[in-house]
Design a protein around this motif. Sequence first.
Motif, PDB file in Angstrom:
ATOM      1  N   UNK A  36       0.832  -1.195   0.000  1.00  0.00           N
ATOM      2  CA  UNK A  36       0.000   0.000   0.000  1.00  0.00           C
ATOM      3  C   UNK A  36       0.867   1.246   0.000  1.00  0.00           C
ATOM      4  N   UNK A  37       0.307   2.324  -0.567  1.00  0.00           N
ATOM      5  CA  UNK A  37       1.033   3.590  -0.665  1.00  0.00           C
ATOM      6  C   UNK A  37       0.540   4.609   0.344  1.00  0.00           C
ATOM      7  N   UNK A  38       0.989   5.848   0.184  1.00  0.00           N
ATOM      8  CA  UNK A  38       0.767   6.872   1.201  1.00  0.00           C
ATOM      9  C   UNK A  38       0.495   8.228   0.554  1.00  0.00           C
ATOM     10  N   UNK A  39      -0.660   8.800   0.883  1.00  0.00           N
ATOM     11  CA  UNK A  39      -1.015  10.164   0.479  1.00  0.00           C
ATOM     12  C   UNK A  39      -1.749  10.829   1.628  1.00  0.00           C
ATOM     13  N   UNK A  40      -1.545  12.124   1.801  1.00  0.00           N
ATOM     14  CA  UNK A  40      -2.345  12.861   2.775  1.00  0.00           C
ATOM     15  C   UNK A  40      -3.074  14.043   2.140  1.00  0.00           C
ATOM     16  N   UNK A  41      -2.800  14.315   0.871  1.00  0.00           N
ATOM     17  CA  UNK A  41      -3.353  15.498   0.233  1.00  0.00           C
ATOM     18  C   UNK A  41      -3.598  15.216  -1.244  1.00  0.00           C
ATOM     19  N   UNK A  42      -4.645  15.813  -1.774  1.00  0.00           N
ATOM     20  CA  UNK A  42      -4.942  15.714  -3.200  1.00  0.00           C
ATOM     21  C   UNK A  42      -5.316  17.105  -3.711  1.00  0.00           C
ATOM     22  N   UNK A  43      -4.329  17.999  -3.821  1.00  0.00           N
ATOM     23  CA  UNK A  43      -4.634  19.366  -4.259  1.00  0.00           C
ATOM     24  C   UNK A  43      -5.124  19.401  -5.696  1.00  0.00           C
ATOM     25  N   UNK A  44      -6.013  20.345  -5.941  1.00  0.00           N
ATOM     26  CA  UNK A  44      -6.512  20.495  -7.318  1.00  0.00           C
ATOM     27  C   UNK A  44      -5.386  20.888  -8.270  1.00  0.00           C
ATOM     28  N   UNK A 115       9.038  -2.649   5.560  1.00  0.00           N
ATOM     29  CA  UNK A 115       8.951  -1.195   5.679  1.00  0.00           C
ATOM     30  C   UNK A 115       9.595  -0.554   4.457  1.00  0.00           C
ATOM     31  N   UNK A 116       8.779   0.009   3.584  1.00  0.00           N
ATOM     32  CA  UNK A 116       9.279   0.750   2.440  1.00  0.00           C
ATOM     33  C   UNK A 116       9.086   2.231   2.690  1.00  0.00           C
ATOM     34  N   UNK A 117      10.183   2.976   2.762  1.00  0.00           N
ATOM     35  CA  UNK A 117      10.125   4.402   3.055  1.00  0.00           C
ATOM     36  C   UNK A 117      10.494   5.229   1.831  1.00  0.00           C
ATOM     37  N   UNK A 118       9.867   6.386   1.720  1.00  0.00           N
ATOM     38  CA  UNK A 118      10.189   7.330   0.662  1.00  0.00           C
ATOM     39  C   UNK A 118      10.040   8.747   1.178  1.00  0.00           C
ATOM     40  N   UNK A 119      10.374   9.699   0.321  1.00  0.00           N
ATOM     41  CA  UNK A 119      10.300  11.108   0.700  1.00  0.00           C
ATOM     42  C   UNK A 119       9.162  11.835   0.007  1.00  0.00           C
ATOM     43  N   UNK A 120       8.436  11.152  -0.865  1.00  0.00           N
ATOM     44  CA  UNK A 120       7.342  11.813  -1.561  1.00  0.00           C
ATOM     45  C   UNK A 120       7.844  12.706  -2.678  1.00  0.00           C
ATOM     46  N   UNK A 121       6.901  13.381  -3.324  1.00  0.00           N
ATOM     47  CA  UNK A 121       7.247  14.206  -4.475  1.00  0.00           C
ATOM     48  C   UNK A 121       6.600  15.586  -4.421  1.00  0.00           C
ATOM     49  N   UNK A 122       5.665  15.790  -3.470  1.00  0.00           N
ATOM     50  CA  UNK A 122       4.851  16.998  -3.509  1.00  0.00           C
ATOM     51  C   UNK A 122       5.068  17.852  -2.254  1.00  0.00           C
ATOM     52  N   UNK A 123       5.663  19.045  -2.376  1.00  0.00           N
ATOM     53  CA  UNK A 123       5.870  19.912  -1.214  1.00  0.00           C
ATOM     54  C   UNK A 123       4.584  20.270  -0.482  1.00  0.00           C
ATOM     55  N   UNK A 124       3.448  20.293  -1.204  1.00  0.00           N
ATOM     56  CA  UNK A 124       2.174  20.643  -0.560  1.00  0.00           C
ATOM     57  C   UNK A 124       1.868  19.740   0.627  1.00  0.00           C
ATOM     58  N   UNK A 125       2.210  18.446   0.503  1.00  0.00           N
ATOM     59  CA  UNK A 125       1.909  17.507   1.578  1.00  0.00           C
ATOM     60  C   UNK A 125       2.745  17.810   2.815  1.00  0.00           C
ATOM     61  N   UNK A 126       3.992  18.221   2.616  1.00  0.00           N
ATOM     62  CA  UNK A 126       4.831  18.599   3.746  1.00  0.00           C
ATOM     63  C   UNK A 126       4.262  19.840   4.436  1.00  0.00           C
ATOM     64  N   UNK A 127       3.793  20.776   3.651  1.00  0.00           N
ATOM     65  CA  UNK A 127       3.164  21.961   4.231  1.00  0.00           C
ATOM     66  C   UNK A 127       1.957  21.573   5.073  1.00  0.00           C
ATOM     67  N   UNK A 131       5.809  19.825   8.218  1.00  0.00           N
ATOM     68  CA  UNK A 131       7.162  19.274   8.179  1.00  0.00           C
ATOM     69  C   UNK A 131       7.932  20.006   7.080  1.00  0.00           C
ATOM     70  N   UNK A 132       9.152  20.472   7.359  1.00  0.00           N
ATOM     71  CA  UNK A 132       9.910  21.207   6.339  1.00  0.00           C
ATOM     72  C   UNK A 132      10.225  20.356   5.116  1.00  0.00           C
ATOM     73  N   UNK A 133      10.086  20.942   3.948  1.00  0.00           N
ATOM     74  CA  UNK A 133      10.464  20.270   2.706  1.00  0.00           C
ATOM     75  C   UNK A 133      11.987  20.215   2.576  1.00  0.00           C
TER      76      UNK A 133
END
Length: 305
Positions: A36-44, A115-127, A131-133
């Motif tokens: 399974x993957x991980x998202x917290x935001x889906x900006x338009x 445990x598969x870890x990544x840093x993501x791709x979208x600064x909006x989610x860090x905001x 958490x600082x990008x």
Amino acid sequence: MKLGLALPTFGPDARPEGILRICRTAEDMGYDSLWTGDRVLAPRVPSAPYPSSTGEMPRAYENHMDPLVALTFAASHTTRVHLGTSTLNGLWLPPLMLARSLTTLDVLSKGRLIVGLGLGWMPDEYTAVSVPWKGRGARLDETLDVLEKYWANDVFAHEGTQFTIPETVVGLKPSQRPGPPVLLAAFSPGGLRRVGRRCAGWLPVAMPLPHLLGMWDVIQKEAVEADRDPAALRMALRVNPELTDTKTDPDRMPQAGTLAQYIDYARAAAEAGVHELFVDFGQIPATLTERVDLAGRFLEGVRRG
């Protein structure tokens, strides 16, 4: 080569019935793992393009489940398959809370967590999670430090540039010792170096195999330079198929092609030494029943080879 399936934790099938269907499919058919993957935001309008050929974020991400909660649910309805995150954005939680959640899941699943870890791709989610990008690499290194200490010690403390943890007793220990394997989704020179020098393996996304193996060679060399056994590292390859009705030009694989072409790609990956490959049929326009059918045909085709 082991084979896995992505759980439907995104889109319209992200519901108990969908997860149960894929859990049963995986165990009954003989798949080795669920992811399974991980998202917290889906900006338009995301501030950065999605890392794909189109640059557009899949609409399925607009409906997203918590990955660790979903895997816990899957753990309670399976007995054999391993349970992986591809990928969990490891910087969105304080590392002590991340360690507690991961350890709990490994205990409840009786040692089946990857445990598969990544840093993501979208600064909006860090905001969105405050958490600082900037400084993500250093923050990830310190997160890995905390995970290692939490799993290895009965008592530990941590004093770093990002986090301070007072001395604490840790009674909860993972079923897998010294801890569940940590694989990293990384593609930059620094990220590949980190995989080779301190992680259990690599979580790449499907790409032409010569390119994949070239990056894997970099990881192996980094492991040797760090006095680690490169043969102990593992690679789990994510495939996000874009299925077509007719055969595509070989240059477009594995970006798009027929199911038969993806089966051939998986067979070639196995011959090249890929340890595990998992496929996500959740981003194609198909019903859950159609995806189950595709999963069966894919598994049969790869294993037949």
